[in-house]
Design a protein around this motif. Structure first.
Motif, PDB file in Angstrom:
ATOM      1  N   GLU A  16       0.829  -1.203   0.000  1.00  0.00           N
ATOM      2  CA  GLU A  16       0.000   0.000   0.000  1.00  0.00           C
ATOM      3  C   GLU A  16       0.865   1.256   0.000  1.00  0.00           C
ATOM      4  OE1 GLU A  16      -2.739  -0.416   3.268  1.00  0.00           O
ATOM      5  OE2 GLU A  16      -3.685  -2.174   2.348  1.00  0.00           O
ATOM      6  N   GLU A  35       2.236   1.709  -3.483  1.00  0.00           N
ATOM      7  CA  GLU A  35       1.198   2.213  -4.387  1.00  0.00           C
ATOM      8  C   GLU A  35       0.927   3.693  -4.126  1.00  0.00           C
ATOM      9  OE1 GLU A  35      -2.139  -0.391  -3.874  1.00  0.00           O
ATOM     10  OE2 GLU A  35      -1.162  -2.034  -4.948  1.00  0.00           O
ATOM     11  N   ASP A  36       0.890   4.090  -2.856  1.00  0.00           N
ATOM     12  CA  ASP A  36       0.685   5.504  -2.511  1.00  0.00           C
ATOM     13  C   ASP A  36       1.810   6.359  -3.085  1.00  0.00           C
ATOM     14  OD1 ASP A  36      -1.620   4.856  -1.155  1.00  0.00           O
ATOM     15  OD2 ASP A  36      -0.730   5.018   0.847  1.00  0.00           O
ATOM     16  N   ASP A  91       1.314   6.653  -6.823  1.00  0.00           N
ATOM     17  CA  ASP A  91       0.222   7.593  -7.106  1.00  0.00           C
ATOM     18  C   ASP A  91       0.682   9.032  -6.920  1.00  0.00           C
ATOM     19  OD1 ASP A  91      -1.447   5.449  -7.607  1.00  0.00           O
ATOM     20  OD2 ASP A  91      -2.484   5.563  -5.677  1.00  0.00           O
ATOM     21  N   ALA A  92       1.421   9.297  -5.868  1.00  0.00           N
ATOM     22  CA  ALA A  92       1.920  10.648  -5.611  1.00  0.00           C
ATOM     23  C   ALA A  92       2.866  11.091  -6.724  1.00  0.00           C
ATOM     24  CB  ALA A  92       2.621  10.705  -4.252  1.00  0.00           C
ATOM     25  N   ALA A 129       2.766  10.037  -9.861  1.00  0.00           N
ATOM     26  CA  ALA A 129       1.940  10.273 -11.046  1.00  0.00           C
ATOM     27  C   ALA A 129       1.273  11.650 -10.980  1.00  0.00           C
ATOM     28  CB  ALA A 129       0.888   9.177 -11.193  1.00  0.00           C
ATOM     29  N   VAL A 130       0.807  12.031  -9.808  1.00  0.00           N
ATOM     30  CA  VAL A 130       0.202  13.359  -9.631  1.00  0.00           C
ATOM     31  C   VAL A 130       1.248  14.445  -9.842  1.00  0.00           C
ATOM     32  CG1 VAL A 130      -0.837  14.925  -7.930  1.00  0.00           C
ATOM     33  CG2 VAL A 130      -1.672  12.573  -8.145  1.00  0.00           C
TER      34      VAL A 130
END
Length: 124
Positions: free
Chosen positions: A28, A31-32, A35-36, A38-39
């Protein structure tokens, strides 16, 4: 970390054994982090003018099946005549494409996308 064990295989590789809950927490967190990142990349592309945001009313029209060419043309505040001229086609042909009465060739769609300043993928 709770109850982590290290073992060495007969070939000399070191392995880690940990509880499944800890493994899930690590996944997790990874993945976080992804994601960060990608942002962050998206925000940079937006700042560099390589991405753009469109209001949900336009996006929803495309999602609901309306012609992407028509929606993008209206978002760009272009008349059919203006877009047709920039794409090198007749306004009548553009109208038929927007209504789904005719398909444009890949070259035509590419020219329409260029005139709208979007990628061909945005029209798919």
């Amino acid at each position: 970390m709770e109850q982590v064990q290290f073992i060495t295989t007969p070939t000399g590789d070191r392995m880690v054994i940990l509880p499944e809950a800890e493994y899930q927490r690590m996944l997790e967190a990874l993945e976080d982090h992804a994601d960060a990142e990608a942002v962050r990349v998206f925000k940079q592309r937006l700042a560099d003018g390589e991405e753009e945001l469109i209001p949900s009313e336009f996006a929803n029209r495309i999602i609901n099946g309306e012609s992407a060419i028509l929606v993008w043309r209206e978002f760009r505040a272009m008349t059919a005549r203006e877009l047709a001229e920039k794409a090198g086609i007749s306004a009548g042909f553009l109208s038929q494409i927007e209504k789904g009465e005719r398909d444009g060739s890949f070259e035509t769609i590419k020219n329409i996308a260029a005139a709208l300043k979007i990628s061909v993928d945005d029209l798919a």
